[in-house]
Design a protein around this motif. Structure first.
Motif, PDB file in Angstrom:
ATOM      1  N   ILE A 159       5.576 -19.454  14.587  1.00 35.03           N
ATOM      2  CA  ILE A 159       4.468 -19.712  13.670  1.00 35.03           C
ATOM      3  C   ILE A 159       4.861 -20.798  12.674  1.00 35.03           C
ATOM      4  O   ILE A 159       4.058 -21.661  12.340  1.00 35.03           O
ATOM      5  CB  ILE A 159       4.041 -18.405  12.970  1.00 35.03           C
ATOM      6  N   LYS A 160       6.108 -20.763  12.233  1.00 37.30           N
ATOM      7  CA  LYS A 160       6.588 -21.791  11.307  1.00 37.30           C
ATOM      8  C   LYS A 160       6.537 -23.146  12.020  1.00 37.30           C
ATOM      9  O   LYS A 160       7.075 -23.309  13.111  1.00 37.30           O
ATOM     10  CB  LYS A 160       8.015 -21.471  10.867  1.00 37.30           C
ATOM     11  N   GLY A 161       5.810 -24.097  11.421  1.00 37.55           N
ATOM     12  CA  GLY A 161       5.635 -25.419  12.003  1.00 37.55           C
ATOM     13  C   GLY A 161       4.346 -25.572  12.786  1.00 37.55           C
ATOM     14  O   GLY A 161       3.981 -26.676  13.182  1.00 37.55           O
ATOM     15  N   MET A 162       3.637 -24.471  13.013  1.00 38.34           N
ATOM     16  CA  MET A 162       2.400 -24.498  13.808  1.00 38.34           C
ATOM     17  C   MET A 162       1.226 -25.018  12.976  1.00 38.34           C
ATOM     18  O   MET A 162       1.048 -24.635  11.823  1.00 38.34           O
ATOM     19  CB  MET A 162       2.095 -23.092  14.317  1.00 38.34           C
ATOM     20  N   VAL A 163       0.418 -25.877  13.569  1.00 36.32           N
ATOM     21  CA  VAL A 163      -0.822 -26.336  12.941  1.00 36.32           C
ATOM     22  C   VAL A 163      -1.854 -25.235  13.141  1.00 36.32           C
ATOM     23  O   VAL A 163      -2.113 -24.815  14.265  1.00 36.32           O
ATOM     24  CB  VAL A 163      -1.301 -27.673  13.552  1.00 36.32           C
ATOM     25  N   ILE A 164      -2.423 -24.759  12.023  1.00 41.34           N
ATOM     26  CA  ILE A 164      -3.373 -23.646  12.101  1.00 41.34           C
ATOM     27  C   ILE A 164      -4.795 -24.037  11.707  1.00 41.34           C
ATOM     28  O   ILE A 164      -5.716 -23.246  11.868  1.00 41.34           O
ATOM     29  CB  ILE A 164      -2.908 -22.441  11.259  1.00 41.34           C
ATOM     30  N   MET A 165      -4.953 -25.250  11.166  1.00 41.03           N
ATOM     31  CA  MET A 165      -6.288 -25.732  10.818  1.00 41.03           C
ATOM     32  C   MET A 165      -6.305 -27.233  11.057  1.00 41.03           C
ATOM     33  O   MET A 165      -5.331 -27.921  10.742  1.00 41.03           O
ATOM     34  CB  MET A 165      -6.602 -25.432   9.343  1.00 41.03           C
ATOM     35  N   TRP A 166      -7.400 -27.747  11.630  1.00 40.31           N
ATOM     36  CA  TRP A 166      -7.482 -29.174  11.917  1.00 40.31           C
ATOM     37  C   TRP A 166      -8.928 -29.645  11.909  1.00 40.31           C
ATOM     38  O   TRP A 166      -9.861 -28.843  11.962  1.00 40.31           O
ATOM     39  CB  TRP A 166      -6.803 -29.499  13.249  1.00 40.31           C
TER      40      TRP A 166
END
Length: 145
Positions: A83-90
């Motif tokens: 999860i760390k480093g993951m793009v969660i909104m774009w």
């Protein structure tokens, strides 16, 4: 007259600093703390940044609940990834007055993607919404810096 001019000159740097701080907070760019929707406890630190085409995105900088958490319910190339480093909104597009629309948000707890909108609120808060049709769930993030 000279005293008034002197006081005005002293006040100008303070006014400029206040204006700059206000302008900086008119942008969602920066670090934000997210909260668990059930417990209200801090969950993630995310960084909102300007992406392609003047849109905004957010990626996870830190997980406050588990340092090595992975997205077990995500689909596709995000499944099982940290999860760390993951793009969660774009793809959040500014529409004026501190509001953003047309984006997508990933809900980590179920791995589903939702249409998203967001808006800056007073007090260094950012209300982010995930929508399924006309029904939206909101979460308020607080600015870290």
């Amino acid at each position: 007259m000279r005293i008034k001019s002197f006081i005005t000159l002293l006040a100008l740097p303070m006014l400029a600093a206040a204006f700059i701080a206000s302008a900086q907070n008119a942008s969602p760019v920066g670090r934000w703390k997210t909260y668990d929707e059930d417990t209200g406890k801090p969950r993630l630190i995310v960084e909102v940044y300007e992406a392609k085409g003047g849109t905004y995105a957010a990626k996870v900088i830190d997980t406050l609940f588990a340092p090595n958490a992975v997205c077990t319910d995500c689909k596709g190339d995000k499944k099982g990834k940290p999860i760390k480093g993951m793009v969660i909104m774009w793809s959040q597009k500014p529409v004026g007055d501190g509001s953003f629309e047309g984006g997508t948000i990933l809900k980590l707890s179920n791995g589903k993607e939702y249409k998203s909108k967001a808006r800056l609120l007073p007090g260094n808060k950012f209300e982010v919404s995930g929508c399924l049709g006309p029904i939206c769930k909101h979460q308020t993030w607080t600015r870290e810096n």
